[in-house]
Design a protein around this motif. Structure first.
Motif, PDB file in Angstrom:
ATOM      1  N   ALA A  38      10.095 -10.686  -6.840  1.00 56.17           N
ATOM      2  CA  ALA A  38      11.260 -10.471  -5.706  1.00 56.17           C
ATOM      3  C   ALA A  38      11.758 -11.998  -5.456  1.00 56.17           C
ATOM      4  N   ALA A  39      11.065 -13.170  -5.861  1.00 55.97           N
ATOM      5  CA  ALA A  39      11.524 -14.277  -5.707  1.00 55.97           C
ATOM      6  C   ALA A  39      12.734 -14.567  -6.588  1.00 55.97           C
ATOM      7  N   GLN A  40      12.926 -13.741  -7.631  1.00 60.46           N
ATOM      8  CA  GLN A  40      14.180 -13.918  -8.411  1.00 60.46           C
ATOM      9  C   GLN A  40      15.452 -13.281  -8.046  1.00 60.46           C
ATOM     10  N   THR A  41      15.197 -12.617  -6.872  1.00 62.35           N
ATOM     11  CA  THR A  41      16.405 -11.639  -6.442  1.00 62.35           C
ATOM     12  C   THR A  41      17.000 -12.291  -5.362  1.00 62.35           C
ATOM     13  N   GLU A  42      18.001 -11.660  -4.803  1.00 68.12           N
ATOM     14  CA  GLU A  42      18.772 -12.077  -3.451  1.00 68.12           C
ATOM     15  C   GLU A  42      17.889 -11.979  -2.251  1.00 68.12           C
ATOM     16  N   PHE A  43      16.863 -11.433  -2.349  1.00 64.80           N
ATOM     17  CA  PHE A  43      15.949 -11.202  -1.236  1.00 64.80           C
ATOM     18  C   PHE A  43      14.906 -12.253  -0.882  1.00 64.80           C
ATOM     19  N   LYS A  44      14.474 -12.924  -2.245  1.00 67.39           N
ATOM     20  CA  LYS A  44      13.471 -14.078  -2.283  1.00 67.39           C
ATOM     21  C   LYS A  44      12.130 -13.534  -1.942  1.00 67.39           C
ATOM     22  N   LYS A  45      11.926 -12.442  -1.248  1.00 68.55           N
ATOM     23  CA  LYS A  45      10.404 -11.904  -1.204  1.00 68.55           C
ATOM     24  C   LYS A  45      10.554 -10.421  -0.917  1.00 68.55           C
ATOM     25  N   PRO A  46       9.393  -9.658  -1.101  1.00 72.34           N
ATOM     26  CA  PRO A  46       9.289  -8.498  -1.295  1.00 72.34           C
ATOM     27  C   PRO A  46       9.733  -7.675  -0.229  1.00 72.34           C
ATOM     28  N   LEU A  47      10.847  -6.742  -0.494  1.00 75.70           N
ATOM     29  CA  LEU A  47      11.733  -5.838   0.455  1.00 75.70           C
ATOM     30  C   LEU A  47      10.774  -4.799   0.740  1.00 75.70           C
ATOM     31  N   MET A  48      10.803  -4.244   2.317  1.00 78.42           N
ATOM     32  CA  MET A  48      10.008  -3.290   2.862  1.00 78.42           C
ATOM     33  C   MET A  48      10.568  -1.849   2.409  1.00 78.42           C
ATOM     34  N   VAL A  49       9.625  -1.001   2.039  1.00 81.25           N
ATOM     35  CA  VAL A  49       9.938   0.240   1.277  1.00 81.25           C
ATOM     36  C   VAL A  49      11.038   0.865   2.677  1.00 81.25           C
ATOM     37  N   SER A  50      11.897   1.639   1.948  1.00 77.82           N
ATOM     38  CA  SER A  50      12.716   2.231   3.040  1.00 77.82           C
ATOM     39  C   SER A  50      12.198   3.365   3.685  1.00 77.82           C
ATOM     40  N   THR A  51      11.404   4.252   3.042  1.00 79.48           N
ATOM     41  CA  THR A  51      10.721   5.302   3.751  1.00 79.48           C
ATOM     42  C   THR A  51       9.452   4.947   4.637  1.00 79.48           C
ATOM     43  N   LEU A  52       8.909   3.689   4.309  1.00 80.33           N
ATOM     44  CA  LEU A  52       7.968   3.217   5.536  1.00 80.33           C
ATOM     45  C   LEU A  52       8.845   2.974   6.627  1.00 80.33           C
ATOM     46  N   THR A  53       9.825   2.260   6.504  1.00 80.19           N
ATOM     47  CA  THR A  53      10.628   1.842   7.758  1.00 80.19           C
ATOM     48  C   THR A  53      11.006   3.095   8.574  1.00 80.19           C
ATOM     49  N   LEU A  54      11.414   4.285   7.767  1.00 76.69           N
ATOM     50  CA  LEU A  54      11.644   5.623   8.648  1.00 76.69           C
ATOM     51  C   LEU A  54      10.443   6.209   9.058  1.00 76.69           C
ATOM     52  N   GLU A  91       0.817  -1.291  -0.044  1.00 78.61           N
ATOM     53  CA  GLU A  91       0.035   0.082  -0.007  1.00 78.61           C
ATOM     54  C   GLU A  91       0.896   1.272   0.029  1.00 78.61           C
ATOM     55  N   GLU A  92       2.039   1.276   0.579  1.00 78.22           N
ATOM     56  CA  GLU A  92       2.958   2.482   0.936  1.00 78.22           C
ATOM     57  C   GLU A  92       3.645   2.600  -0.471  1.00 78.22           C
ATOM     58  N   ALA A  93       3.889   1.572  -1.215  1.00 82.32           N
ATOM     59  CA  ALA A  93       4.529   1.770  -2.672  1.00 82.32           C
ATOM     60  C   ALA A  93       3.454   2.204  -3.567  1.00 82.32           C
ATOM     61  N   LEU A  94       2.326   1.765  -3.482  1.00 76.14           N
ATOM     62  CA  LEU A  94       1.373   2.107  -4.622  1.00 76.14           C
ATOM     63  C   LEU A  94       0.708   3.397  -4.124  1.00 76.14           C
ATOM     64  N   ASP A  95       0.565   3.806  -3.161  1.00 75.04           N
ATOM     65  CA  ASP A  95       0.099   5.128  -2.649  1.00 75.04           C
ATOM     66  C   ASP A  95       1.171   6.136  -3.067  1.00 75.04           C
ATOM     67  N   THR A  96       2.468   6.097  -3.002  1.00 72.58           N
ATOM     68  CA  THR A  96       3.314   6.956  -3.393  1.00 72.58           C
ATOM     69  C   THR A  96       3.894   6.894  -4.835  1.00 72.58           C
ATOM     70  N   PHE A  97       3.151   6.156  -5.700  1.00 77.10           N
ATOM     71  CA  PHE A  97       3.437   5.824  -6.932  1.00 77.10           C
ATOM     72  C   PHE A  97       5.117   5.317  -7.063  1.00 77.10           C
ATOM     73  N   ASN A  98       5.328   4.574  -6.244  1.00 75.94           N
ATOM     74  CA  ASN A  98       6.807   3.706  -6.216  1.00 75.94           C
ATOM     75  C   ASN A  98       6.969   2.491  -7.378  1.00 75.94           C
ATOM     76  N   ALA A  99       7.992   2.829  -8.389  1.00 73.22           N
ATOM     77  CA  ALA A  99       7.674   2.121  -9.278  1.00 73.22           C
ATOM     78  C   ALA A  99       8.772   0.940  -9.156  1.00 73.22           C
ATOM     79  N   ALA A 100       9.473   0.655  -8.063  1.00 73.51           N
ATOM     80  CA  ALA A 100      10.136  -0.402  -7.955  1.00 73.51           C
ATOM     81  C   ALA A 100       9.210  -1.623  -7.496  1.00 73.51           C
ATOM     82  N   MET A 101       9.182  -2.618  -8.386  1.00 77.31           N
ATOM     83  CA  MET A 101       8.354  -3.718  -8.119  1.00 77.31           C
ATOM     84  C   MET A 101       8.767  -4.710  -7.289  1.00 77.31           C
ATOM     85  N   LEU A 102      10.027  -4.484  -6.517  1.00 82.33           N
ATOM     86  CA  LEU A 102      10.498  -5.125  -5.546  1.00 82.33           C
ATOM     87  C   LEU A 102       9.765  -5.239  -4.317  1.00 82.33           C
ATOM     88  N   HIS A 103       8.798  -4.031  -3.983  1.00 82.10           N
ATOM     89  CA  HIS A 103       7.911  -4.018  -2.884  1.00 82.10           C
ATOM     90  C   HIS A 103       6.522  -4.511  -3.108  1.00 82.10           C
TER      91      HIS A 103
END
Length: 347
Positions: free
Chosen positions: A63-79, A45-57
């Motif tokens: 995300a399963a094809q990346t080193e993280f294997k699952k969606p990564l939390m949006v950095s600004t949401l953590t902040l 929801e944070e990614a979509l509400d802020t028009f975040n184009a990074a599909m990793l979220h």
């Protein structure tokens, strides 16, 4: 030691938050509570509400094809969570003036629980009504692994200058009402609520901050609770059928807000056992504002749970005109000192 209440009279206490500028000093460390478990839903929801184009979220297959294997939390949401968790200690801030450094040091995923601590690294006097406090914040997950750190500067109101809390003291002598307890290393950990032993018949707690109804939250609450009656979302329906020029709030939304307003004082509740004598005096609308207070009517030890006690409390909400808008009596099961999950959970 700092109190979470200003004592207004012998049995009346006002919830207050934060330290004045003069009460911060270099080297202080604050451990903020409660922590917060983040979810993949709010991440998306944070990614979509802020028009975040990074599909990793929000694209789990990607995300399963990346080193993280699952969606990564949006950095600004953590902040946002870091500042949300630490608001009580820094409640007397005017604003954030600078971010000197922001570092994301380990991945965060839906289901992780975050905790925050803050170290005061600089205090700068000014000629203004505020002073500057520089903070190094550290965010860890449920395993104690640091996932983020940042350094930022706040302007914080000086004693007597805050427009709401002003000169109200935070040195109430009641030992049950502390805002912090001191760890063995001298750092301060925020307290959450009062143990059963700290309550007494006749005590009155003024809850803070006040509640303001917002039209967006009124509609969201009605929709998410499947309260799809057109009265709460259709202006023409409300006008033609009920003769109202404004959409009202669901009564249950207002009851929820008033009940939630009491949870700072009653933060050590095991369970809410129920309401009685609930009275609602009128319709509720956007921009209505409520002051909430609770009086302890009685207390007794639990016969079946030696680590808990039972409180009976009357809560009243007055609106912006001073009229009583809502009231109820509630029975609560509350932890006694030494009981509950606090030590095991890091509280």
């Amino acid at each position: 030691m700092y109190s979470a209440y200003a004592q207004i009279s012998e049995n009346r206490f006002l919830e207050i938050y934060g330290l004045n500028f003069e009460e911060f000093s270099v080297g202080q460390v604050f451990h903020h509570r409660p922590g917060m478990t983040v979810s993949q839903q709010e991440n998306a929801e944070e990614a979509l509400d802020t028009f975040n184009a990074a599909m990793l979220h929000y694209d789990a297959h990607y995300a399963a094809q990346t080193e993280f294997k699952k969606p990564l939390m949006v950095s600004t949401l953590t902040l946002q969570k870091i500042f949300g968790m630490s608001w009580k200690t820094f409640a007397r801030k005017d604003r954030i003036t600078a971010f000197e450094n922001i570092s994301m040091t380990a991945p965060i995923f839906g289901g992780d629980t975050l905790y925050c601590s803050s170290q005061i690294i600089a205090v700068e006097e000014t000629e203004d009504k505020t002073g500057h406090v520089t903070v190094k914040a550290c965010c860890t997950n449920q395993e104690g692994v640091e996932v983020a750190n940042l350094t930022y500067t706040l302007s914080i109101f000086k004693k007597g200058k805050h427009p709401v809390w002003g000169d109200l003291p935070n040195t109430c002598s009641n030992p049950w009402f502390l805002a912090y307890h001191q760890r063995e290393n001298g750092s301060l950990q925020e307290e959450t609520g009062i143990y059963f032993e700290g309550f007494g018949k006749g005590q009155i707690f003024e809850h803070s901050p006040d509640i303001t109804l917002h039209s967006s939250s009124m509609l969201r609450h009605a929709v998410q609770s499947m309260q799809w009656h057109p009265l709460y979302r259709d202006h023409e329906f409300a006008r033609e059928v009920y003769g109202r020029d404004r959409l009202p709030a669901s009564e249950l939304h207002v009851l929820s807000l008033v009940t939630a307003a009491t949870t700072t004082t009653f933060g050590r509740v095991v369970a809410n056992l129920g309401w009685t004598d609930t009275k609602l005096s009128r319709h509720f609308y956007a921009d209505d504002r409520f002051k909430v207070q609770s009086e302890v009517l009685s207390k007794r030890e639990s016969r079946s749970r030696p680590d808990q006690g039972i409180l009976t409390v009357k809560t009243v909400a007055h609106d912006q005109t001073g009229a009583e808008a809502l009231s109820y009596t509630r029975t609560l099961l509350v932890y006694r000192q030494g009981g509950g999950p606090y030590a095991a959970a890091g509280y």
